[in-house]
Design an enzyme around this catalytic site. Sequence first.
Site, PDB file in Angstrom:
ATOM      1  N   ARG A  25     -39.438  -0.932  13.415  1.00  0.00           N
ATOM      2  CA  ARG A  25     -38.789  -1.595  13.928  1.00  0.00           C
ATOM      3  C   ARG A  25     -37.263  -1.092  14.182  1.00  0.00           C
ATOM      4  O   ARG A  25     -36.973   0.088  13.608  1.00  0.00           O
ATOM      5  CB  ARG A  25     -38.443  -3.062  13.469  1.00  0.00           C
ATOM      6  N   ARG A  46     -42.897  -2.274   6.132  1.00  0.00           N
ATOM      7  CA  ARG A  46     -44.327  -2.837   6.533  1.00  0.00           C
ATOM      8  C   ARG A  46     -44.411  -2.430   7.839  1.00  0.00           C
ATOM      9  O   ARG A  46     -45.446  -1.730   8.142  1.00  0.00           O
ATOM     10  CB  ARG A  46     -44.865  -4.233   6.454  1.00  0.00           C
ATOM     11  N   GLY A  71     -38.970 -13.165  -4.320  1.00  0.00           N
ATOM     12  CA  GLY A  71     -40.381 -12.944  -4.617  1.00  0.00           C
ATOM     13  C   GLY A  71     -41.315 -14.285  -4.554  1.00  0.00           C
ATOM     14  O   GLY A  71     -40.564 -15.079  -5.259  1.00  0.00           O
ATOM     15  N   HIS A  83     -34.468  -6.914 -15.931  1.00  0.00           N
ATOM     16  CA  HIS A  83     -34.714  -7.943 -14.768  1.00  0.00           C
ATOM     17  C   HIS A  83     -33.555  -8.891 -14.678  1.00  0.00           C
ATOM     18  O   HIS A  83     -33.503 -10.232 -14.614  1.00  0.00           O
ATOM     19  CB  HIS A  83     -35.871  -8.557 -15.080  1.00  0.00           C
TER      20      HIS A  83
END
Length: 316
Positions: free
Chosen positions: A172, A169, A72, A275
């Site tokens: 494909r 997003r 990220g 995390h």
Amino acid sequence: MTADVWLPIPPDEIDGLPEGPEYRFWNGEETFPADPADCAFYVVPYMKPSPLCVRPLPRMSHLEVVQTLSAGIDHVEPGLGHLRRGVRLCNARGVHEASTAELTLTLILASLRGVPDFVRAQERGEWLGGFRPALADKNVLIVGYGSIGAAIEDRLVPFEVARVARVARSERTTARGPVHPLTELPALLPEADVVILSTPLTEATRGLAGADFLSRMKDGALLVNVARGPVVDTKALLAEVESRRITAALDVTDPEPLPREHPLWRAPGVLISPHVGGPTSAFLPRAKRLLVDQLNRYVNREPLRNVILTTGAPTD
């Protein structure tokens, strides 16, 4: 001007760095190792708070590359407005896939098979039997089908899941099958027994798993978040898990770190890891290989890998 490279790993611990740049070690200390104006290639300290990571950026007037050691980039985005045009921002694609995929499978299996209950029972000296769901024959939905999503699917295959659906997003086709666009997510959610979030945090994905998303999940489904905490609406998730309609396994939360008294800690059917998807023994060797490759490319004026954006470009 000296072409400095700032590294969060001591340069003498990285074999294969190219000659030419002046390497400076900085891992977030109060004092900078040199004048930030001389820095041309900035490798962002890993697992450090966003304000610390962006602190030198306003003074890096000759910067050419920002390289994160995370998949990220949301922790450096607040500082990008300080940079001149043409600075390339690169992420750490290829570094965290294995570790994050491992943890994802760990969270899924632990949640489905009731491992947290076994741990608590062991502390009580109690033999806790019973019938538990298996991962085999489950329908799995991966939301965010990038390199980490693909690595997760690679590790799902041996567990004989019934089906893997993929969402990204844009639509494909991959070797494993179609990737559906986000617009098809509402129709896919009710079919999934396990929903995995591995998407980047963007304006489009912030709060993606909100009340409507969660309400579309089938009764008894498991939500797994290895993306970023704000991808999930915490209030909406609490409402669902407290009703015991769904369960959740979270490596990331919003807020983070999760305060001691936050209700998520004690919510039924919720497993939380702090995390830790990326920081494992697999991180350092992969991070070093990435840096050596990128810096050799940089010195030789070859195309860099993993360029996410270039400041001032129309696609920003």
